[in-house]
Design a protein around this motif. Structure first.
Motif, PDB file in Angstrom:
ATOM      1  N   ASN A 113       0.928  -1.066   0.028  1.00 45.04           N
ATOM      2  CA  ASN A 113      -0.027   0.207   0.083  1.00 45.04           C
ATOM      3  C   ASN A 113       0.997   1.153   0.065  1.00 45.04           C
ATOM      4  N   GLY A 115       0.197   4.381   0.765  1.00 41.04           N
ATOM      5  CA  GLY A 115       0.174   4.931   2.231  1.00 41.04           C
ATOM      6  C   GLY A 115      -0.298   6.475   2.264  1.00 41.04           C
ATOM      7  N   THR A 168      -7.030   8.650   9.910  1.00 45.14           N
ATOM      8  CA  THR A 168      -5.578   7.888   9.463  1.00 45.14           C
ATOM      9  C   THR A 168      -6.058   6.862   8.528  1.00 45.14           C
ATOM     10  N   LEU A 169      -6.923   6.172   8.623  1.00 39.81           N
ATOM     11  CA  LEU A 169      -7.201   4.991   7.815  1.00 39.81           C
ATOM     12  C   LEU A 169      -7.796   5.757   6.283  1.00 39.81           C
ATOM     13  N   ARG A 173      -3.180   5.902   5.270  1.00 40.41           N
ATOM     14  CA  ARG A 173      -1.948   5.493   6.150  1.00 40.41           C
ATOM     15  C   ARG A 173      -2.262   4.224   7.108  1.00 40.41           C
ATOM     16  N   PRO A 174      -1.091   3.590   7.565  1.00 40.15           N
ATOM     17  CA  PRO A 174      -1.217   2.400   8.276  1.00 40.15           C
ATOM     18  C   PRO A 174      -1.420   2.959   9.872  1.00 40.15           C
ATOM     19  N   THR A 191      -0.933  -3.953  12.587  1.00 41.12           N
ATOM     20  CA  THR A 191      -1.360  -2.922  11.737  1.00 41.12           C
ATOM     21  C   THR A 191      -2.451  -3.189  10.844  1.00 41.12           C
ATOM     22  N   GLN A 193      -4.670  -1.258   7.548  1.00 44.40           N
ATOM     23  CA  GLN A 193      -4.416  -0.270   6.494  1.00 44.40           C
ATOM     24  C   GLN A 193      -5.235  -0.396   5.306  1.00 44.40           C
ATOM     25  N   VAL A 201     -10.090  -2.709   4.749  1.00 47.88           N
ATOM     26  CA  VAL A 201      -9.127  -2.431   5.643  1.00 47.88           C
ATOM     27  C   VAL A 201      -8.507  -3.697   5.971  1.00 47.88           C
ATOM     28  N   GLN A 216       4.912   7.089   9.207  1.00 43.94           N
ATOM     29  CA  GLN A 216       4.094   8.295   9.444  1.00 43.94           C
ATOM     30  C   GLN A 216       4.683   9.423   9.717  1.00 43.94           C
TER      31      GLN A 216
END
Length: 354
Positions: A113, A115, A168-169, A173-174, A191, A193, A201, A216
């Motif tokens: 991914n 990210g 965040t998702l 991002r992870p 983790t 993502q 996810v 991050q």
């Protein structure tokens, strides 16, 4: 395939499939059902596993493993698409208008991914589409998915996600989660993502928290520097996809703060704010509130100035100069009768003794 399955869940129906084309690949409905491939096909996804096919080229017969998918063509007919295996993903060329950074390439190779959400271009319509990108781990094909279609669950394996975690998702991002509960009732950490290829996810068990933190931090650094720097110190005419009109641009390049609206975030929501061009750094500063208003709100009040001058700087205030105690916050006058009496007392100068 189970005939009792609710067909409302499916995007396609078996009779829409071009079975004559499937036969050329050595496939039919019975074979696909035995390989448990029909369900994902009819739902509009790629097959979960690689499917062995045979292609008769006349002079030669070629055998290969591919993932299959169904797609609706411009004429409305359902076509069969083959997703062959690539030795590695093509990350050196642009992908739908996006040029991969070194960090993008690293993430796609390691986790699958990229990210982050980036603007991709529809090559047919020139539409700008905020999307996430993942690598098909079975074929190494690059897959994009619209950010507006991303769905984040409220809860993952017993852990309720707060708004910050969901955001965040949504940004691709992870996210590292601790204390989840497996189907066997055992606690585990992992983790998670969003995967553009799977469209949901996923769990990434091989990603360590230290690697996650590094990714991050790198993404946050990119976000803070997302505005291009103009080494020639020329103010940009376009800010986050919004072109300034002539009046705005004249004020903007002169260093004045201007109001700008019609901006769109990664989730497609409109927002507005104020921008100022910093000639020294050649960067554009953005704020949701006018900077001058922030400065005005940050100025100390007259009351505070009086308190600081008397208590800290040793200065006097006519209305409170005879008080013995330090002034309270915002105090400019005697606060009680005792202080009033102190203020009224004026010491008479004593004569010199001979």
């Amino acid at each position: 395939m189970d005939n009792n399955t609710d067909n409302q869940e499916y995007r396609f129906q078996p009779e829409q499939i071009d079975w004559k084309t499937m036969e050329k690949f050595g496939l039919n409905q019975e074979k696909l059902e035995k390989m448990n491939a029909m369900d994902s096909l009819l739902r509009g996804f790629k097959t979960n596993t690689l499917i062995p096919i045979t292609i008769n080229l006349g002079t030669a017969v070629s055998k290969m493993d591919v993932r299959l998918s169904l797609q609706t063509g411009d004429t409305g007919q359902v076509a069969v698409h083959l997703h062959g295996i690539r030795k590695e993903p093509n990350l050196n060329n642009t992908f739908l208008g996006h040029q991969f950074t070194d960090e993008d390439k690293k993430n796609l190779k390691e986790s699958g991914n990229m990210g982050r959400v980036v603007d991709l271009v529809n090559l047919k319509t020139d539409e700008i589409i905020p999307s996430v990108i993942s690598r098909d781990r079975l074929t190494n094909e690059l897959v994009a998915y619209r950010a507006e279609y991303m769905k984040i669950p409220d809860e993952i394996k017993g852990i309720k996600l707060d708004e910050h975690q969901k955001q965040t998702l949504l940004e691709g991002r992870p996210l590292y989660l601790e204390g989840m509960t497996s189907k066997k009732g055992e606690p585990f950490d992992a983790t998670v993502q969003f995967n553009a290829d799977k469209r949901y996810v996923e769990f990434l068990f091989n990603t360590k928290p230290s690697q996650l933190q590094s990714q991050q931090q790198s993404q946050e650094q990119k976000t803070s520097n997302q505005q291009p720097q103009h080494t020639d110190k020329e103010a940009p005419k376009v800010f986050r996809g919004k072109e300034l009109d002539d009046s705005q641009y004249e004020k903007f390049k002169a260093g004045q703060t201007i109001y700008i609206d019609g901006l769109t975030d990664a989730k497609g929501k409109a927002y507005q704010g104020y921008i100022t061009f910093n000639k020294e750094t050649s960067k554009t500063d953005f704020s949701f509130t006018h900077p001058n208003k922030l400065k005005e709100e940050a100025k100390p009040t007259v009351d505070h100035k009086t308190q600081t001058a008397v208590n800290t700087q040793g200065k006097t205030n006519e209305a409170t100069k005879n008080l013995k105690e330090p002034l309270e916050s915002k105090q400019q006058q005697p606060a009680n009768k005792q202080q009033e009496d102190q203020q009224k007392k004026v010491r008479k100068p004593r004569g010199q003794k001979l």
